[in-house]
Design an enzyme around this catalytic site. Structure first.
Site, PDB file in Angstrom:
ATOM      1  N   ALA A  15     -21.766  13.122  29.237  1.00 22.58           N
ATOM      2  CA  ALA A  15     -20.645  13.899  28.706  1.00 22.58           C
ATOM      3  C   ALA A  15     -21.084  15.270  28.224  1.00 22.58           C
ATOM      4  O   ALA A  15     -22.245  15.486  27.885  1.00 22.58           O
ATOM      5  CB  ALA A  15     -19.994  13.144  27.540  1.00 22.58           C
ATOM      6  N   LYS A  30     -14.512  15.983  24.385  1.00 20.57           N
ATOM      7  CA  LYS A  30     -15.548  15.271  25.121  1.00 20.57           C
ATOM      8  C   LYS A  30     -15.112  15.173  26.584  1.00 20.57           C
ATOM      9  O   LYS A  30     -14.062  14.628  26.887  1.00 20.57           O
ATOM     10  CB  LYS A  30     -15.725  13.870  24.514  1.00 20.57           C
ATOM     11  CG  LYS A  30     -16.915  13.104  25.038  1.00 20.57           C
ATOM     12  CD  LYS A  30     -17.174  11.858  24.188  1.00 20.57           C
ATOM     13  CE  LYS A  30     -18.293  11.029  24.797  1.00 20.57           C
ATOM     14  NZ  LYS A  30     -18.629   9.862  23.964  1.00 20.57           N
ATOM     15  N   ASP A 128     -24.335   1.180  21.143  1.00 18.63           N
ATOM     16  CA  ASP A 128     -25.254   2.302  21.370  1.00 18.63           C
ATOM     17  C   ASP A 128     -25.617   2.934  20.030  1.00 18.63           C
ATOM     18  O   ASP A 128     -25.435   4.128  19.809  1.00 18.63           O
ATOM     19  CB  ASP A 128     -24.585   3.323  22.295  1.00 18.63           C
ATOM     20  CG  ASP A 128     -25.548   4.419  22.770  1.00 18.63           C
ATOM     21  OD1 ASP A 128     -26.775   4.250  22.636  1.00 18.63           O
ATOM     22  OD2 ASP A 128     -25.051   5.450  23.266  1.00 18.63           O
TER      23      ASP A 128
HETATM   24  N1  LIG Z   1     -15.930  13.614  16.549  1.00 18.11           N
HETATM   25  C1  LIG Z   1     -17.035  14.352  16.453  1.00 18.11           C
HETATM   26  N2  LIG Z   1     -17.229  15.162  15.395  1.00 18.11           N
HETATM   27  C2  LIG Z   1     -18.346  15.921  15.308  1.00 18.11           C
HETATM   28  N3  LIG Z   1     -19.337  15.934  16.220  1.00 18.11           N
HETATM   29  C3  LIG Z   1     -19.192  15.157  17.296  1.00 18.11           C
HETATM   30  C4  LIG Z   1     -18.051  14.311  17.472  1.00 18.11           C
HETATM   31  N4  LIG Z   1     -18.173  13.654  18.646  1.00 18.11           N
HETATM   32  C5  LIG Z   1     -19.344  14.051  19.161  1.00 18.11           C
HETATM   33  N5  LIG Z   1     -19.972  14.949  18.372  1.00 18.11           N
HETATM   34  C6  LIG Z   1     -21.288  15.606  18.627  1.00 18.11           C
HETATM   35  O1  LIG Z   1     -21.557  15.598  20.009  1.00 18.11           O
HETATM   36  C7  LIG Z   1     -22.683  14.763  20.319  1.00 18.11           C
HETATM   37  C8  LIG Z   1     -22.436  13.964  21.594  1.00 18.11           C
HETATM   38  O2  LIG Z   1     -21.256  13.187  21.492  1.00 18.11           O
HETATM   39  P1  LIG Z   1     -21.240  11.660  21.958  1.00 18.11           P
HETATM   40  O3  LIG Z   1     -19.852  11.140  21.788  1.00 18.11           O
HETATM   41  O4  LIG Z   1     -22.324  10.932  21.221  1.00 18.11           O
HETATM   42  O5  LIG Z   1     -21.579  11.806  23.515  1.00 18.11           O
HETATM   43  P2  LIG Z   1     -22.636  11.031  24.440  1.00 18.11           P
HETATM   44  O6  LIG Z   1     -21.903   9.837  24.971  1.00 18.11           O
HETATM   45  O7  LIG Z   1     -22.995  11.992  25.516  1.00 18.11           O
HETATM   46  O8  LIG Z   1     -23.813  10.646  23.576  1.00 18.11           O
HETATM   47  C9  LIG Z   1     -22.862  13.886  19.079  1.00 18.11           C
HETATM   48  O9  LIG Z   1     -24.183  13.436  18.914  1.00 18.11           O
HETATM   49  C10 LIG Z   1     -22.409  14.804  17.960  1.00 18.11           C
HETATM   50  O10 LIG Z   1     -23.434  15.696  17.581  1.00 18.11           O
HETATM   51 MG   LIG Z   2     -23.986   9.825  21.719  1.00 16.75          MG
END
Ligand SMILES: Nc1ncnc2c1ncn2[C@@H]1O[C@H](COP(=O)(O)OP(=O)(O)O)[C@@H](O)[C@H]1O
Ligand SMILES: [Mg+2]
Length: 227
Positions: A15, A30, A128
Site C-alpha cells: 500500500a 491508503k 500483523d
Molecule cells: N489512520 C492512520 N493515522 C495515522 N497514520 C497512519 C494511519 N494509517 C496508516 N498510517 C501510517 O502509514 C503507515 C502504513 O500504513 P499501514 O496501514 O500500516 O499500511 P501497510 O499495510 O502497508 O503496512 C503506518 O505505519 C503509519 O505510519
Molecule cells: Mg503496516
C-alpha cells in the site's frame, strides 16, 4: 473522492499511504498497490477481499468505542480507503528514540497491551502486530492500525500468535529495552481486570486474557523446539 493530499507517509509493498485532508478533517488515504508477481485477476480479488475485511472490522471496532481510525470513505474497486488520521508516531520510532524516558516507554508498552486486549475482547485478532502498526501519542496512549490481516476468531491459537508476533519483534528489534514484553503483558492483563470477563460475541465465547497468555507460553515452547 474529496481527499486533499498532504505528504506521503509510507510506500510499502502492499500500500501507499498519504496524509491529507478529508472534508476539513485530518485524514489518511491508503491506496492498495498491485503486486507485479501475482496474476492481475487474483491480485485484484485478494486485494478487494482484504480491503473489504479491513474496512468492516475497523467499523465494527470503532462502533464498539475502540480508539481505531474512523472510516471516512471507501472505493474497493479502486483499492482506496480514506480514514481518520490518528495522532502519534509508530511504536518502533518511540522505542528507538534515545530521548524517551523509561517511564514513557513503559506507559506506551502497557497501553499497547491494553489496546490489543480490547481488540481481542471483540473476538478480533490483528494478524500483523508489528511495532509499525501501533501508534503512540504524546501522552503514551497507543492505538492499533492496519487491520488488513485481521480476522474474527474464537479459537485461542490465533490470539496467542498475535502476542507471540509482537513478542518476537520486541525481542529481536529492541533487545536493549528489557522487560518490554512484560510491560505489554501487564497492560494486556490489566485491561481485563478493569473490564471483567469478556462478553460473549455473536460467534460465542472469547478466550480470556489468562487463556491467551497461557497459549502464548505454549507457542513459545513450540517455537523453541521446532522453530
Ligand atoms: N489512520 C492512520 N493515522 C495515522 N497514520 C497512519 C494511519 N494509517 C496508516 N498510517 C501510517 O502509514 C503507515 C502504513 O500504513 P499501514 O496501514 O500500516 O499500511 P501497510 O499495510 O502497508 O503496512 C503506518 O505505519 C503509519 O505510519
Ligand atoms: Mg503496516
Amino acid at each position: 473522492m474529496v481527499f486533499q493530499e498532504g505528504e506521503r507517509l509510507h510506500l510499502g509493498a502492499e500500500a501507499e499511504v498519504w496524509s491529507g485532508d478529508w472534508m476539513g478533517r485530518a485524514a489518511v488515504r491508503k491506496q492498495r498497490r498491485p503486486r507485479a508477481w501475482r496474476h492481475p485477476d487474483l491480485d485484484h480479488r485478494l486485494g478487494h477481499r482484504r480491503m473489504m475485511s479491513e474496512a468492516r472490522l475497523m467499523v465494527r471496532m470503532h462502533r464498539a468505542g475502540l480508539p481505531v481510525p474512523a472510516l471516512f470513505d471507501l472505493d474497493v474497486e479502486a483499492g482506496i480507503m480514506v480514514m481518520e488520521r490518528m495522532p502519534g508516531r509508530p511504536l518502533i520510532e518511540v522505542l528507538r528514540d534515545a530521548s524517551m524516558d523509561e517511564e514513557f516507554i513503559q506507559k506506551a508498552l502497557e497501553s499497547t497491551g491494553s489496546a490489543i486486549r480490547n481488540v481481542h475482547r471483540l473476538a478480533i485478532t490483528h494478524g500483523d502486530l508489528s511495532t509499525n502498526n501501533v501508534l503512540v501519542d504524546k501522552k503514551g496512549n497507543a492505538t492499533l492500525i492496519d487491520f488488513g490481516l485481521a480476522v474474527i476468531d474464537y479459537e485461542v491459537e490465533r490470539f496467542g500468535i498475535d502476542l507471540h508476533v509482537i513478542d518476537e519483534i520486541l525481542g529481536a528489534s529492541h533487545p536493549d529495552i528489557t522487560d518490554a514484553i512484560h510491560h505489554l503483558i501487564n497492560g494486556y492483563e490489566a485491561e481485563e481486570q478493569r473490564q471483567g470477563a469478556p462478553i460473549d460475541q455473536t460467534g460465542g465465547a472469547v478466550p480470556t486474557a489468562t487463556e491467551v497468555l497461557k497459549r502464548l507460553e505454549n507457542v513459545r515452547t513450540r517455537v523453541r523446539y521446532h522453530g
